[in-house]
Design an enzyme around this catalytic site. Structure first.
Site, PDB file in Angstrom:
ATOM      1  N   LYS A 237      38.198  32.048  42.782  1.00 10.44           N
ATOM      2  CA  LYS A 237      36.978  32.005  42.162  1.00 10.44           C
ATOM      3  C   LYS A 237      36.462  30.597  41.596  1.00 10.44           C
ATOM      4  CE  LYS A 237      37.548  37.155  41.838  1.00 10.44           C
ATOM      5  NZ  LYS A 237      37.017  38.248  41.126  1.00 10.44           N
TER       6      LYS A 237
ATOM      7  N   GLY B 237      39.423  42.442  38.171  1.00 10.01           N
ATOM      8  CA  GLY B 237      39.370  41.835  37.075  1.00 10.01           C
ATOM      9  C   GLY B 237      39.642  42.485  35.823  1.00 10.01           C
TER      10      GLY B 237
ATOM     11  N   GLU C 247      30.775  39.898  43.449  1.00 12.28           N
ATOM     12  CA  GLU C 247      30.366  38.900  42.546  1.00 12.28           C
ATOM     13  C   GLU C 247      28.744  38.081  43.003  1.00 12.28           C
ATOM     14  OE1 GLU C 247      33.873  37.120  41.749  1.00 12.28           O
ATOM     15  OE2 GLU C 247      34.560  38.852  40.531  1.00 12.28           O
TER      16      GLU C 247
HETATM   17  O1  LIG Z   1      38.628  38.535  45.361  1.00 11.23           O
HETATM   18  C1  LIG Z   1      39.322  38.936  44.525  1.00 11.23           C
HETATM   19  C2  LIG Z   1      38.799  40.369  43.865  1.00 11.23           C
HETATM   20  O2  LIG Z   1      37.724  40.454  43.344  1.00 11.23           O
HETATM   21  C3  LIG Z   1      40.082  40.738  43.035  1.00 11.23           C
HETATM   22  O3  LIG Z   1      40.204  40.100  41.743  1.00 11.23           O
HETATM   23  P1  LIG Z   1      41.294  40.441  40.580  1.00 11.23           P
HETATM   24  O4  LIG Z   1      42.569  40.608  41.582  1.00 11.23           O
HETATM   25  O5  LIG Z   1      41.420  39.502  39.485  1.00 11.23           O
HETATM   26  O6  LIG Z   1      41.153  41.762  40.191  1.00 11.23           O
END
Ligand SMILES: O=C[C@H](O)COP(=O)(O)O
Length: 258
Positions: free
Chosen positions: A12, A180, A104
């Site tokens: 991200k 998240g 997102e």
């Molecule tokens: O692209 C990854 C996902 O949005 C999962 O994020 P996370 O593992 O931080 O929950």
């Protein structure tokens, strides 16, 4: 199973190019120290655009088995599209995967299923593998219409595609309420939707395509739950956010098979 498992780390908007250098070197070292077998699990990092050149340099110089890709791409080839990045630019940097339709981006940039499908098309046409994301919000899950919702997202994005092309893509199911938040979908919840995705692919594109297409789970996947998730018949890997930012936890997840 003939589908090669894939652990994809979506960074991200985290880590600058210096931090990227550090993480990729650390990841490569962890994997080497534990004799990771890349044929048992592909390892993919998906950094911000500004880190890609740095990652390419390390991967090429050290001949690493780690692959890398991008978090988004433009549907345009070139021209007056300020801030956008083309498939040709990513391909030139050695990217092999591109993510599109992450929740997102759907939420903060109003991306529609049609746009997401066009990005996947563009990516495939450029010789890279699309990772097409889908997933429902908490209200939809509570209403019990999550399977229908997710299949609708995928069918809208892949409308008009050939079975041959669908077999080349990766689909990532990420329930938004689990991203998240630390709240992972149970492996049964994840399997329910991933299984439904494969069944829908079989219905729309045939059994061979459904067998070939990899389906990932994403949403608070971590070392403590990856083995159970990977034991599910229709989960072929994970799209990992937070836990991919640390070399040791990500490497441990890539070695789920050990
Ligand atoms: O692209 C990854 C996902 O949005 C999962 O994020 P996370 O593992 O931080 O929950």
């Amino acid at each position: 199973m003939t589908r090669t498992p894939l652990m994809a780390g979506n960074w991200k908007m985290n880590l600058d190019h210096l931090e990227a250098n550090h993480l990729v070197q650390g990841l490569a070292m962890e994997l080497k120290d534990h004799n990771h077998d890349y044929s048992k699990c592909e390892v993919l990092v998906i950094p911000p655009f500004t880190d890609i050149r740095t990652v390419q340099t390390i991967v090429d110089a050290d001949e690493l088995g780690i692959k890398y890709g991008a978090q988004d791409v433009s549907i345009h080839d070139n021209g007056a599209y300020t801030g956008e990045i083309s498939t040709a630019m990513l391909d030139k940097l050695g990217c092999t995967y591109v993510v599109m339709g992450h929740s997102e981006r759907r939420e903060y940039h109003n991306e529609s299923d049609e746009l997401v499908g066009a990005k996947a098309r563009k990516t495939l046409d450029a010789g890279m593998t699309p990772i097409l994301c889908c997933g429902e919000a908490l209200e939809i899950r509570k209403a019990g219409t999550h399977v229908e919702f997710v299949l609708g997202q995928i069918r809208a994005a892949l409308a008009g595609w050939s079975a041959e092309d669908v077999a080349k893509i990766v689909i990532a199911y990420e329930p938004i309420w689990a991203i998240g938040t630390g709240e992972t979908a149970t492996s049964e919840d994840a399997q329910e939707v991933c299984g439904a995705i494969r069944a829908a692919l079989a219905e729309d594109f045939g059994a061979d395509t459904a067998e070939a297409t990899r389906v990932l789970y994403g949403g608070s996947a971590k070392p403590g739950n990856i083995k159970e998730l990977m034991a599910q018949p229709d989960i072929d890997g994970a799209l990992i956010g937070g836990a991919s930012l640390k070399a040791d936890s990500f490497a441990e997840m890539a070695r789920f098979y050990a």
